[in-house]
Design a protein around this motif. Structure first.
Motif, PDB file in Angstrom:
ATOM      1  N   TRP A 436       0.800  -1.213   0.000  1.00 18.42           N
ATOM      2  CA  TRP A 436       0.000   0.000   0.000  1.00 18.42           C
ATOM      3  C   TRP A 436       0.839   1.271   0.000  1.00 18.42           C
ATOM      4  N   GLU A 437       2.090   1.198   0.514  1.00 14.24           N
ATOM      5  CA  GLU A 437       2.926   2.398   0.526  1.00 14.24           C
ATOM      6  C   GLU A 437       3.256   2.872  -0.892  1.00 14.24           C
ATOM      7  N   LYS A 438       3.308   1.938  -1.865  1.00 12.32           N
ATOM      8  CA  LYS A 438       3.585   2.319  -3.246  1.00 12.32           C
ATOM      9  C   LYS A 438       2.431   3.132  -3.840  1.00 12.32           C
ATOM     10  N   PHE A 439       1.226   2.810  -3.408  1.00 14.10           N
ATOM     11  CA  PHE A 439       0.052   3.465  -3.965  1.00 14.10           C
ATOM     12  C   PHE A 439      -0.375   4.679  -3.139  1.00 14.10           C
ATOM     13  N   PHE A 440       0.022   4.708  -1.867  1.00 16.30           N
ATOM     14  CA  PHE A 440      -0.317   5.831  -0.988  1.00 16.30           C
ATOM     15  C   PHE A 440       0.963   6.314  -0.302  1.00 16.30           C
TER      16      PHE A 440
END
Length: 467
Positions: A436-440
């Motif tokens: 999720w860190e890649k997308f947010f």
């Protein structure tokens, strides 16, 4: 001789007819059996089921669960197994028999000798990364919620194996190399990050020989009722330090012996014996509040495992807290008349309205610390649902544009009997959840500054109400 035969005949008839009569009319109220049982429904009679034997076997399983007088007969049989052979139907998967009559749950024994890590991953680096991400999310949440007047803290609880390892059974089963455990990681990491926490394990180890009472029962898996009272008192005092609130404190009376109360014998009860294993007494203490009329009643939210039940069932919660909903494994909600599942609540409203959020997990459950609460809460604080849906749609469109990737999605849909679109969105959701860190990317900041419009609107409503 004739009279004896008549008596035996009458007794035989009574035994034959008692079971169906007991099943239908419940003539005698027997002590219910303990443990979780999967109910076996009466199978439907069909030619195919009769031919392949599934109807007969299903009927047999149903009758075994439903016949009248089942409870005392099973207890007598279990008592026979235990008295003559030292065996019990529960031992194989529910109870590990230790030294001097001490009982443990098998997964705690496994965690002590080789680590429960293998139940989650065999890759220690992957586990450490998961622990690191969870600790960082809790740190972020603590600082964000503090700005709203909500204090977050973590209770690190020990398992019975850590406090009383001297009674563990000899290790003849667990041979894998022990790698890092959750309890080894979270305590030091929380100190490093400055996360509010209470390390009950270290406290119990220090007071084990001087407390004057047992911290864990001989035939139970959770801490003793009396030990949980002292933990509750300490946590309340820690809450006062964090918030400068004056909260009602507990007054715990002297320890005394009394008949064992649930759950101090929760492991022994799974054996379903006809009589107790030993003299059925344990130590207890009465508890009341200090009666401080100037004290305030904060609202708390407790998210955790079954250890909190000992506190909730003994402490006069209504005298200490204005509300104390218990989000059991971040799933079912107890002590809340309006809400019964975390799937149905407005998480943001609940968090902002609370004075304290407490994460309470024993050593074995720390591998799944917060049960997804930290990730879900951060997402809702920082992003609106429309933003998340847009990210998911963008990823789904990208997968669709990649011929090889999309072909794999189609194959998976066919294998599972699902629609391609449903499988595609499921794939996108899984990737977002894992990375999720890649997308947010805003969530990678030490303390994220981005806020969802829903979160800001709630804060504004609270300010207006306060004014």
């Amino acid at each position: 001789m004739r009279r004896t035969k008549l008596i035996l005949f009458v007794l035989t008839c009574l035994l034959l007819f008692f079971s169906p009569l007991q099943k239908q009319f419940h003539l005698v109220r027997f002590r219910p059996l303990k443990g979780v049982v999967e109910e076996k429904a009466m199978p439907k009679l069909t030619f195919a089921a009769y031919r392949d034997g599934s109807f007969q076997s299903g009927t047999e399983q149903h009758i075994k669960q439903q016949f009248g007088g089942r409870e005392p007969l099973i207890r007598l049989y279990n008592q026979y197994l235990w008295d003559f052979y030292g065996k019990t139907n529960a031992t194989k998967w529910q109870i590990a028999m230790g030294k001097e009559g001490w009982m443990y749950e098998p997964w705690f024994v496994e965690d002590y000798f080789q680590g429960g890590t293998y139940r989650h991953s065999c890759d220690s680096l992957q586990l450490v990364q998961q622990f690191e991400e969870e600790a960082f999310r809790i740190f972020q949440l603590q600082h964000i919620l503090e700005s709203c007047g909500t204090h977050l803290l973590v209770c690190l609880l020990p398992g019975k194996d850590l406090i009383y390892p001297e009674y563990l059974p000899e290790n003849v089963k667990y041979t894998k190399r022990k790698i890092i455990s959750a309890r080894d990681y979270f305590g030091p990491k929380f100190k490093e990050l400055g996360v509010n926490h209470v390390d009950v394990e270290q406290w119990f180890l220090q007071m084990k020989d001087t407390a004057g009472f047992s911290l864990f029962p001989q035939t139970g898996t959770h801490w003793t009722n009396i030990a949980s009272l002292y933990v509750a008192d300490s946590v309340i005092r820690y809450m006062e330090e964090l918030s400068d609130m004056n909260i009602s404190n507990l007054k715990i009376g002297p320890a005394y012996y009394d008949k064992t109360r649930d759950p101090d014998d929760d492991l022994e009860s799974l054996m379903n014996l006809a009589r107790p294993l030993r003299q059925n007494y344990n130590q207890y203490a009465d508890v009341v509040t200090d009666g401080d009329t100037t004290a305030v009643k904060p609202k708390i939210i407790v998210i955790g495992d079954s250890f909190f039940w000992n506190i909730a069932n003994q402490v006069p919660m209504d005298e200490v807290f204005s509300a104390a909903p218990y989000w059991y494994y971040n799933s079912t909600i107890y002590f809340d008349d309006a809400n019964h599942s975390t799937k149905d609540i407005d998480v943001l409203r609940e968090l902002i309205s609370a004075d304290f959020v407490i994460l309470s997990y024993c050593s074995l459950q720390q591998y799944v610390m917060s049960n997804g609460f930290s990730k879900n809460a951060l997402m809702k604080i920082c992003y609106d649902s429309a933003e998340v849906a847009q990210k998911r749609q963008g990823l789904a469109d990208y997968i669709r544009s990649d011929e090889q990737w999309f072909a794999k999605v189609e194959d998976k849909a066919n294998e599972n009997g699902c629609s391609v679109d449903a499988t595609l969105y499921s794939e996108a959701e899984h990737l977002i959840d894992v990375e999720w860190e890649k997308f947010f990317p805003e969530l990678c900041d030490s303390v994220p500054q981005k806020r969802s419009s829903a979160f800001l609107q709630l804060l504004e409503k609270i300010k207006i109400a306060y004014r």
